[in-house]
Design a protein around this motif. Structure first.
Motif, PDB file in Angstrom:
ATOM      1  N   ASN A   1      39.319  10.521  39.743  1.00  0.00           N
ATOM      2  CA  ASN A   1      38.657   9.379  40.404  1.00  0.00           C
ATOM      3  C   ASN A   1      39.308   9.063  41.751  1.00  0.00           C
ATOM      4  N   LEU A   2      40.366   9.784  42.092  1.00  0.00           N
ATOM      5  CA  LEU A   2      41.063   9.500  43.357  1.00  0.00           C
ATOM      6  C   LEU A   2      40.418  10.313  44.476  1.00  0.00           C
ATOM      7  N   HIS A   3      40.364   9.750  45.674  1.00  0.00           N
ATOM      8  CA  HIS A   3      39.752  10.466  46.810  1.00  0.00           C
ATOM      9  C   HIS A   3      40.831  10.849  47.825  1.00  0.00           C
ATOM     10  N   SER A   4      40.415  11.376  48.963  1.00  0.00           N
ATOM     11  CA  SER A   4      41.411  11.951  49.885  1.00  0.00           C
ATOM     12  C   SER A   4      42.331  10.903  50.507  1.00  0.00           C
ATOM     13  N   ASP A   5      41.917   9.617  50.531  1.00  0.00           N
ATOM     14  CA  ASP A   5      42.798   8.589  51.093  1.00  0.00           C
ATOM     15  C   ASP A   5      43.289   7.590  50.041  1.00  0.00           C
ATOM     16  N   SER A   6      43.228   7.984  48.785  1.00  0.00           N
ATOM     17  CA  SER A   6      43.737   7.086  47.735  1.00  0.00           C
ATOM     18  C   SER A   6      45.263   6.968  47.837  1.00  0.00           C
TER      19      SER A   6
END
Ligand SMILES: C[S@@+](CC[C@H](N)C(=O)[O-])C[C@H]1O[C@@H](n2cnc3c(N)ncnc32)[C@H](O)[C@@H]1O
Length: 220
Positions: free
Chosen positions: A170-175
């Motif tokens: 659920n994490l994205h590239s800017d998490s």
């Protein structure tokens, strides 16, 4: 007599100065009297990054069981990040397995008028994260208590690793990921999860009592 009084006054002044230097407040974001001590700088940096990425969805594992009174001991992160969420149109999910911790934290959320932006879930954190469906901008890992017993230390480290694995997709590239209680004997809560993350595409931004991580290609 005058000399003795001057020495006492100087000693007292030195004592007050020492206290003031050690006191690490998040003022003006939080009232000056709350001392965030070893977490102050990493909380501040995390909030700077939350501003930059315009975070909307935040998760905390392990809730503020002592409310704001626990600023120095436990961190009071539910209230800190809850307040940030309120000021920035975001939402904080805090999850805890203990009914007592949830009830205590809920009292403080009511006191601080944060109900619209903070929900405390009563659940095992890994089960909660496994079922979480939204993208997550920031996750704060601070559940299974770490202590001096090596068997407990391993269980805590494994639990925090499982939390990360449960939410990883659920994490994205800017998490942003922040892990509490790390600068402790045998590596603290973050040992296994940080090893795991560093083998993937994460890098450490702050390595102190708390460890703050972002992706290697973090854009800010
Ligand atoms: C150190 S406290 C959290 C402090 C809080 N993050 C703060 O900043 O004030 C740890 C909390 O984790 C909770 N906890 C322990 N095991 C857990 C689990 N498996 N799932 C969710 N919460 C858990 C405990 O009940 C306790 O309230």
């Amino acid at each position: 007599m005058k000399i003795i009084l001057a020495i006492i006054a100087l000693g007292f002044f030195g004592f007050l100065l020492g206290k003031l230097i050690k006191h690490k407040s998040l003022y003006p974001f939080m009232p000056f009297r709350y001392d965030f001590r070893k977490r102050r700088d990493s909380f501040r940096k995390t909030m700077e990054l939350l501003d930059k990425i315009s975070a909307k969805t935040i998760i905390e594992t392990g809730t503020s069981r002592e409310g704001l009174r626990g600023a120095k001991s436990n961190g009071a992160a539910t209230i800190v990040f809850g307040k940030w969420a309120k000021q920035n149109n975001a939402f904080l999910h805090s999850v805890d397995i203990s009914e007592k911790s949830v009830a205590k934290c809920q009292e403080e959320i009511n006191n601080q008028n944060l109900n619209e932006v903070v929900k405390v879930h009563l659940s095992d954190s890994v089960a909660f994260l496994d079922n979480f469906e939204e993208k997550v901008d920031f996750i704060y890992l601070d559940s299974y208590d770490y202590d001096d017993d090596p068997a407990v230390q391993i269980k805590s480290q494994k639990h925090h690793l499982k939390e990360f694995i449960a939410i990883e997709d659920n994490l994205h590239s800017d998490s942003i990921v922040l892990i509490d209680d790390c600068d402790l004997p045998n590596g603290g809560k973050g040992k296994l999860v940080v090893d795991y993350m560093l083998k993937k595409d994460w890098k450490i931004l702050i390595n102190e009592y708390q460890i703050l991580l972002v992706r290697k290609n973090f854009s800010f």
